[in-house]
Design an enzyme around this catalytic site. Structure first.
Site, PDB file in Angstrom:
ATOM      1  N   GLU A 337      21.394  73.724  -0.131  1.00 31.82           N
ATOM      2  CA  GLU A 337      21.136  73.948   1.288  1.00 31.82           C
ATOM      3  C   GLU A 337      20.662  75.373   1.513  1.00 31.82           C
ATOM      4  OE1 GLU A 337      24.788  73.212   3.372  1.00 31.82           O
ATOM      5  OE2 GLU A 337      24.415  71.066   3.550  1.00 31.82           O
ATOM      6  N   CYS A 338      19.584  75.541   2.219  1.00 31.66           N
ATOM      7  CA  CYS A 338      19.089  76.820   2.725  1.00 31.66           C
ATOM      8  C   CYS A 338      18.982  77.879   1.609  1.00 31.66           C
ATOM      9  CB  CYS A 338      19.955  77.295   3.889  1.00 31.66           C
ATOM     10  SG  CYS A 338      19.124  78.487   4.939  1.00 31.66           S
ATOM     11  N   GLY A 339      19.977  78.742   1.441  1.00 32.72           N
ATOM     12  CA  GLY A 339      19.921  79.721   0.360  1.00 32.72           C
ATOM     13  C   GLY A 339      19.766  79.045  -0.987  1.00 32.72           C
TER      14      GLY A 339
END
Length: 464
Positions: A337-339
């Site tokens: 997720e994301c990072g």
């Protein structure tokens, strides 16, 4: 059969963002813990950073409640489940008491959470530059919506004794609300901020603990803590007319799932980790910054965080990068997720233009840009099967990032964006090998099937 549950509880809500909610809730949590009370904290809305401070202050993991992502039943279920065997519950609001994600709707607001769990509210007002104006704010918040139970007010950033006397008299005399605290504005209480919040506590744990101690000392001096306890203990008994939906499924099968957790990656919901464990995941935390192996894991989760601040350290740990790349290319179930999505790209460029290699799983380059902010709840339609979901399903979550991804060539997307921006405004969730990498963060409550499918994928991989 009607069930009655008594849980002492109080919501600390604000008249706006930066009104002092985190400082006061965190300081209160530490005060109450020092008095020997078992304190459970909750944070309203999508937030990974304030919960780290609340966790550190109370000694118990903070849990998020979100009425945009969760149904009322799920909010109530999680609230009751995580409030078992505690003496008092503190719930920190988000933005102002009434702010929400949609016009003229209270869905996602602090008020909606207080309403669902029938909790009294203490309103924090930043009184910088006002005195009688504080009464107007207090009265407006207490009367805007019927059945709003504001049981006390904390005046934050008072300038001195005269200012305190004026603001207190106005709120108590004109708004008819009890002032339970008046906190002075002190320069040494300022803490390092990043984007819209604090710096994650895990990055500077000792400093964070010192800050919490200062907040605790200030609360003891400036707030009637006994009155706060009294308000919480006067919260009405929760009456359940019917049983809440429970996740009773518990797998006896176990599979090791490696979860990245360090200063670079630490954005995880408490509920998600607990749901993974219930479905059979034996979670093994590892650090992409320091560790060199994954010790036989059959699944990978790389959550959000700030990898762009640790580019040299991440690139410098070649052994873990090779291990992660080998596992993902071996079709090990992976969720990022994301990072985590950023880390899986070929190249990462930080705000200052410094570049580093990522894992090179996704044929894309990531660039940080302070002028490109994407902050929204997300709603996606699943268009390709992946480790979490199958085509035709829908997934809800949220996104908050200052980065953009430039994809080289064709990739398979898991999601069609119905709300939010995702990767290109139309899609989110790149599917490659047996990995799913998205900007969207999911909250498992109400969507437990997503993590059940992930753990089942891990079990299948472990048996190859």
């Amino acid at each position: 059969m009607v069930e009655r549950i008594a849980i002492p509880r109080v919501v600390i809500a604000g008249s706006g963002s930066s009104s002092g909610k985190t400082m006061i809730t965190t300081g209160l949590a530490r005060c109450l813990a020092k008095r020997g009370l078992k304190v459970q904290t909750f944070k309203v809305g999508p937030d990974f950073i304030d919960p780290q401070y609340l966790t550190l202050a109370s000694g118990r993991p903070c849990v998020n409640l979100d009425s945009w992502l969760m149904t009322e039943e799920d909010v109530l279920k999680d609230f009751i489940e995580y409030s078992q065997d505690v003496d008092l519950v503190l719930i920190e609001g988000v933005r102002s008491l009434y702010d929400s994600a949609e016009p003229l709707s209270l869905r996602g607001s602090t008020w909606s959470i207080a309403n669902i769990i029938k909790a009294p509210i203490i309103l924090v007002i930043d009184v910088s530059g006002i005195n009688i104006g504080a009464a107007a704010i207090a009265k407006g918040f207490s009367t805007l919506i019927n059945d709003t139970k504001i049981m006390g007010v904390i005046l934050n950033k008072v300038r001195g004794k005269a200012h305190t006397i004026k603001a207190r008299a106005a709120v108590e005399g004109m708004a008819k609300l009890k002032v339970v605290g008046a906190i002075p504005k002190l320069e040494d209480l300022k803490v390092e901020m990043r984007h819209l919040g604090l710096v994650p506590a895990i990055e500077k744990k000792l400093i964070a603990n010192d800050i919490i101690e200062k907040w605790c000392h200030l609360i003891e001096e400036s707030v009637d803590v006994d009155k706060v306890i009294e308000i919480a203990r006067e919260a009405p008994t929760l009456v359940l007319e019917k049983p809440l939906p429970q996740l009773t499924e518990q797998s006896n099968l176990k599979v090791k799932v490696a979860v990245a957790f360090d200063e670079a990656f630490n954005f995880y919901y408490k509920q998600n980790l607990d749901v993974l464990r219930r479905f059979g995941a034996e979670i093994v935390f590892f650090s992409p910054l320091r560790d060199s192996s994954l010790k036989g894991s059959s699944g990978l989760i790389i959550g959000g965080g700030y990898p762009q601040l640790f580019l040299a350290e991440l690139q410098g740990n070649a052994s873990i990068m090779l291990e992660l790349k080998r596992l993902i290319e071996d079709e090990c179930p992976t969720y990022a997720e994301c990072g985590g999505l950023v880390y899986l790209c070929e190249e990462i460029e930080d705000f200052e233009g410094r570049r580093a290699e990522g894992l090179s799983i996704i044929p894309a380059k990531c660039r940080m840009n302070r002028h490109s902010r994407f902050l929204s709840y997300t709603h996606h339609k699943v268009i390709h099967d992946n480790v979490l979901s199958t085509s035709g399903a829908e997934v809800r979550g949220h996104e908050f990032h200052y980065s953009t991804i430039t994809v080289n060539g064709d990739v398979k997307y898991a999601y069609e964006v119905l709300r939010g921006f995702g990767i290109d405004g139309k899609h989110d969730g790149i599917v490659i090998h047996n990995a799913l990498a998205s900007y969207t963060h999911i909250l498992a409550s109400g969507q437990e099937h997503l993590l059940k499918r992930f753990v089942n994928n891990c079990l299948h991989y472990s048996r190859r």
